[in-house]
Scaffold this motif. Structure first.
Motif, PDB file in Angstrom:
ATOM      1  N   SER A 121       0.949  -1.079  -0.020  1.00  0.00           N
ATOM      2  CA  SER A 121       0.165  -0.083  -0.049  1.00  0.00           C
ATOM      3  C   SER A 121       1.029   1.251  -0.040  1.00  0.00           C
ATOM      4  N   THR A 122       0.329   2.347  -0.151  1.00  0.00           N
ATOM      5  CA  THR A 122       0.766   3.627  -0.200  1.00  0.00           C
ATOM      6  C   THR A 122       1.514   3.742   1.196  1.00  0.00           C
ATOM      7  N   TYR A 123       0.570   3.464   2.292  1.00  0.00           N
ATOM      8  CA  TYR A 123       1.235   3.711   3.543  1.00  0.00           C
ATOM      9  C   TYR A 123       2.408   2.919   3.853  1.00  0.00           C
ATOM     10  N   GLY A 124       2.324   1.378   3.405  1.00  0.00           N
ATOM     11  CA  GLY A 124       3.618   0.795   3.402  1.00  0.00           C
ATOM     12  C   GLY A 124       4.802   1.149   2.716  1.00  0.00           C
ATOM     13  N   GLU A 125       4.639   1.766   1.571  1.00  0.00           N
ATOM     14  CA  GLU A 125       6.070   2.475   1.047  1.00  0.00           C
ATOM     15  C   GLU A 125       6.085   3.637   1.558  1.00  0.00           C
ATOM     16  N   ALA A 126       5.418   4.500   2.481  1.00  0.00           N
ATOM     17  CA  ALA A 126       5.885   5.699   3.192  1.00  0.00           C
ATOM     18  C   ALA A 126       6.551   5.059   4.292  1.00  0.00           C
ATOM     19  N   LEU A 127       6.378   3.902   5.057  1.00  0.00           N
ATOM     20  CA  LEU A 127       6.929   3.402   6.232  1.00  0.00           C
ATOM     21  C   LEU A 127       8.071   2.974   5.853  1.00  0.00           C
ATOM     22  N   SER A 128       8.459   2.246   4.612  1.00  0.00           N
ATOM     23  CA  SER A 128       9.797   1.779   4.156  1.00  0.00           C
ATOM     24  C   SER A 128      10.534   3.041   3.836  1.00  0.00           C
ATOM     25  N   VAL A 129      10.100   4.041   3.022  1.00  0.00           N
ATOM     26  CA  VAL A 129      10.950   5.277   2.730  1.00  0.00           C
ATOM     27  C   VAL A 129      11.211   5.984   4.019  1.00  0.00           C
ATOM     28  N   SER A 130      10.498   5.974   4.993  1.00  0.00           N
ATOM     29  CA  SER A 130      10.913   6.758   6.399  1.00  0.00           C
ATOM     30  C   SER A 130      12.152   5.883   7.019  1.00  0.00           C
ATOM     31  N   ASN A 131      12.034   4.791   7.008  1.00  0.00           N
ATOM     32  CA  ASN A 131      13.459   3.734   7.305  1.00  0.00           C
ATOM     33  C   ASN A 131      14.522   4.403   6.884  1.00  0.00           C
ATOM     34  N   LEU A 132      14.219   4.305   5.417  1.00  0.00           N
ATOM     35  CA  LEU A 132      15.613   4.462   4.548  1.00  0.00           C
ATOM     36  C   LEU A 132      16.141   5.890   4.922  1.00  0.00           C
ATOM     37  N   VAL A 133      15.011   6.997   4.862  1.00  0.00           N
ATOM     38  CA  VAL A 133      15.453   8.374   5.219  1.00  0.00           C
ATOM     39  C   VAL A 133      16.412   8.594   6.551  1.00  0.00           C
ATOM     40  N   LEU A 134      15.846   7.801   7.551  1.00  0.00           N
ATOM     41  CA  LEU A 134      16.434   7.805   8.837  1.00  0.00           C
ATOM     42  C   LEU A 134      17.870   7.116   8.710  1.00  0.00           C
ATOM     43  N   ALA A 135      17.909   6.046   7.837  1.00  0.00           N
ATOM     44  CA  ALA A 135      19.355   5.463   7.781  1.00  0.00           C
ATOM     45  C   ALA A 135      20.470   5.899   7.249  1.00  0.00           C
ATOM     46  N   GLN A 136      19.735   6.714   6.130  1.00  0.00           N
ATOM     47  CA  GLN A 136      20.865   7.513   5.101  1.00  0.00           C
ATOM     48  C   GLN A 136      20.893   9.021   5.630  1.00  0.00           C
ATOM     49  N   ASP A 137      20.333   9.250   6.731  1.00  0.00           N
ATOM     50  CA  ASP A 137      20.273  10.736   7.319  1.00  0.00           C
ATOM     51  C   ASP A 137      20.032  11.802   6.127  1.00  0.00           C
ATOM     52  N   TRP A 138      18.999  11.633   5.406  1.00  0.00           N
ATOM     53  CA  TRP A 138      18.411  12.555   4.325  1.00  0.00           C
ATOM     54  C   TRP A 138      17.495  13.455   5.016  1.00  0.00           C
ATOM     55  N   ASP A 139      17.518  14.578   4.458  1.00  0.00           N
ATOM     56  CA  ASP A 139      16.476  15.739   4.670  1.00  0.00           C
ATOM     57  C   ASP A 139      15.264  16.120   4.028  1.00  0.00           C
ATOM     58  N   SER A 140      15.475  15.670   2.642  1.00  0.00           N
ATOM     59  CA  SER A 140      14.351  16.174   1.757  1.00  0.00           C
ATOM     60  C   SER A 140      14.139  14.825   0.553  1.00  0.00           C
ATOM     61  N   VAL A 141      13.014  14.848   0.164  1.00  0.00           N
ATOM     62  CA  VAL A 141      12.660  13.989  -0.991  1.00  0.00           C
ATOM     63  C   VAL A 141      11.656  14.432  -1.742  1.00  0.00           C
ATOM     64  N   VAL A 142      11.878  13.922  -3.023  1.00  0.00           N
ATOM     65  CA  VAL A 142      10.596  14.176  -3.927  1.00  0.00           C
ATOM     66  C   VAL A 142      10.009  12.816  -4.440  1.00  0.00           C
ATOM     67  N   VAL A 143       8.928  12.662  -4.061  1.00  0.00           N
ATOM     68  CA  VAL A 143       7.959  11.351  -4.385  1.00  0.00           C
ATOM     69  C   VAL A 143       7.184  11.406  -5.726  1.00  0.00           C
ATOM     70  N   VAL A 144       7.168  10.541  -6.816  1.00  0.00           N
ATOM     71  CA  VAL A 144       6.723  10.603  -8.027  1.00  0.00           C
ATOM     72  C   VAL A 144       5.756   9.531  -8.041  1.00  0.00           C
ATOM     73  N   THR A 145       4.642   9.817  -8.347  1.00  0.00           N
ATOM     74  CA  THR A 145       3.519   9.191  -8.463  1.00  0.00           C
ATOM     75  C   THR A 145       2.548   9.723  -9.479  1.00  0.00           C
ATOM     76  N   SER A 146       1.561   9.013  -9.901  1.00  0.00           N
ATOM     77  CA  SER A 146       0.252   9.581 -10.724  1.00  0.00           C
ATOM     78  C   SER A 146      -0.292  10.476 -10.336  1.00  0.00           C
ATOM     79  N   ARG A 147      -0.876  11.357 -11.316  1.00  0.00           N
ATOM     80  CA  ARG A 147      -1.634  12.489 -11.125  1.00  0.00           C
ATOM     81  C   ARG A 147      -2.727  12.512 -10.131  1.00  0.00           C
ATOM     82  N   TYR A 148      -3.441  11.422 -10.169  1.00  0.00           N
ATOM     83  CA  TYR A 148      -4.531  11.124  -9.331  1.00  0.00           C
ATOM     84  C   TYR A 148      -4.175  11.000  -7.865  1.00  0.00           C
TER      85      TYR A 148
END
Length: 203
Positions: A124-151
């Motif tokens: 799900s989108t929520y599952g993807e957000a959880l995974s990205v959250s873990n990756l962001v913390l592990a990589q010490d990132w501060d900003s992301v652009v998420v690409v998805t469909s318009r709708y």
């Protein structure tokens, strides 16, 4: 029970009935306002200005999303590319064969430090957000652009902003999205219901 107590009970019952009656009358109005607002956000989502970020994230399926994310990545907007993918589902039923090959080429290639592919535990989108959250913390990132469909832009932003750490800057942009009138109607209905689900998921 004295007369005063009985009177108060009757009065409270009357107020309760009035409250229920007003609620019943307002419910369709609230539902209509909700439907119109979400539908407007589905048809014409709002994105922030595209600027240099720590990572560009392509959500699954990658039919249109991955080429756009890859374009951003290769243009130098970000040194890191993050791809949500489901290896067992790469087929014409999920993505176009040639774009399935693109996903496979990127994610099955030898490890490259700037490319991160993941399969979320929750499909799900929520599952993807959880995974990205873990990756962001592990990589010490501060900003992301998420690409998805318009709708999908509005609900994606809603979920990611509530799932990623508060200090992370999240921008959600739309890849080119071509749908028939029937397709747009279907997605408008789905996004209205899915946004309600997202509220409870991220509560």
């Amino acid at each position: 029970m004295n007369i005063l107590t009985l009177f108060n009970n009757v009065r409270h019952m009357g107020m309760a009935r009035q409250f229920i009656a007003v609620s019943v009358l307002l419910l369709p109005v609230v539902a209509l306002v909700w439907f119109l607002f979400i539908s407007a956000m589905v048809l014409k989502p709002v994105s922030g200005p595209v600027r240099h970020v720590d990572a560009v994230v392509s959500l699954a399926p990658g039919q249109h999303r991955l080429p756009t994310a890859l374009e951003y990545h290769e243009s130098g907007m970000s040194e890191n590319l993050v791809v949500s993918w489901f290896p067992q589902l790469i087929s014409g039923a999920v993505v176009k064969p040639e774009l399935g090959w693109l996903e496979s080429q990127i994610c099955r290639a030898p490890d490259v430090g700037s490319v991160f592919c993941f399969t979320p535990e929750l499909d799900s989108t929520y599952g993807e957000a959880l995974s990205v959250s873990n990756l962001v913390l592990a990589q010490d990132w501060d900003s992301v652009v998420v690409v998805t469909s318009r709708y999908h832009v509005f609900r994606t932003r809603f979920i990611f902003e509530r799932t990623l750490p508060a200090h992370i800057h999240v921008n959600v942009v739309a890849a080119p999205t071509e749908l028939s009138a029937k397709g747009w109607i279907t997605h408008i209905g789905y996004e209205n219901l899915a946004t309600i689900k997202a509220i409870f998921q991220t509560w």
